[in-house]
Enzyme design. Structure first.
Site, PDB file in Angstrom:
ATOM      1  CG  HIS A 153      -2.031   0.939   1.167  1.00 11.50           C
ATOM      2  ND1 HIS A 153      -2.666   1.384   2.297  1.00 11.50           N
ATOM      3  CD2 HIS A 153      -2.664   1.538   0.127  1.00 11.50           C
ATOM      4  CE1 HIS A 153      -3.637   2.213   1.960  1.00 11.50           C
ATOM      5  NE2 HIS A 153      -3.650   2.326   0.640  1.00 11.50           N
ATOM      6  CG  ASP A 191       8.479  10.410 -21.973  1.00 12.01           C
ATOM      7  OD1 ASP A 191       9.649  10.288 -21.527  1.00 12.01           O
ATOM      8  OD2 ASP A 191       7.869  11.497 -21.956  1.00 12.01           O
ATOM      9  CE1 TYR A 239       7.529  17.866 -19.177  1.00 11.36           C
ATOM     10  CE2 TYR A 239       6.836  18.602 -21.362  1.00 11.36           C
ATOM     11  CZ  TYR A 239       7.655  18.729 -20.251  1.00 11.36           C
ATOM     12  OH  TYR A 239       8.622  19.720 -20.215  1.00 11.36           O
ATOM     13  CB  SER A 240       3.828  10.020 -22.476  1.00 13.59           C
ATOM     14  OG  SER A 240       3.098  10.698 -23.458  1.00 13.59           O
ATOM     15  CG  ASN A 241       6.994  10.954 -18.166  1.00 12.96           C
ATOM     16  OD1 ASN A 241       7.522  10.008 -18.719  1.00 12.96           O
ATOM     17  ND2 ASN A 241       7.286  12.207 -18.460  1.00 12.96           N
TER      18      ASN A 241
END
Length: 131
Positions: free
Chosen positions: A20, A28, A120-122
């Site tokens: 948890h 990217d 910014y594909s993170n």
């Protein structure tokens, strides 16, 4: 051999070991993965595998309680932000500056690197619990 689910040993192992509030990054091709964080590099060619393919595959097995994205995603890649909001329609993403996102990634359990070249594909996925 597994019948269903994620076949990639490293990804399967990381997800199975998460508790948890622990975090995993899907990034990217250009994201600077911090030293000391487990690197799972899936990139083959520019765009392959795509960020969304990797994200949707991880979500088949990971219970997610929170998602974190960089504020620059909405500025430079608004379509990507819309994709993320559609996938996580039940959650409101936590939005932080990209510099802070990179700092936070230093404490992730792992970074899964896609071949994505959309800026910014993170995303940081914070694990939840199933009960």
């Amino acid at each position: 051999m597994k019948i269903t689910g994620i076949l990639n040993h490293s990804i399967s192992e990381v997800i199975a070991s998460m508790g948890h509030y622990q975090e995993i990054v899907i990034c990217d091709a250009g994201f600077p993965i911090p030293p000391g964080v487990k690197r799972i590099d899936l990139s083959l060619t520019p765009g392959m595998p795509a960020f969304l393919v990797v994200l949707k595959t991880v979500l088949l097995e990971l219970c997610v309680e929170e998602v974190v994205i960089a504020e620059e995603t909405g500025i430079h890649s608004p379509a990507r932000l819309l994709d993320i909001r559609n996938i996580f329609s039940e959650l409101t993403p936590t939005v932080i500056p990209h510099t802070e996102f990179k700092q936070r990634s230093k404490t992730a359990i792992a970074c899964i690197r896609s071949g994505e070249c959309t800026p910014y594909s993170n995303i940081i996925l914070v694990s939840g619990v199933t009960y």
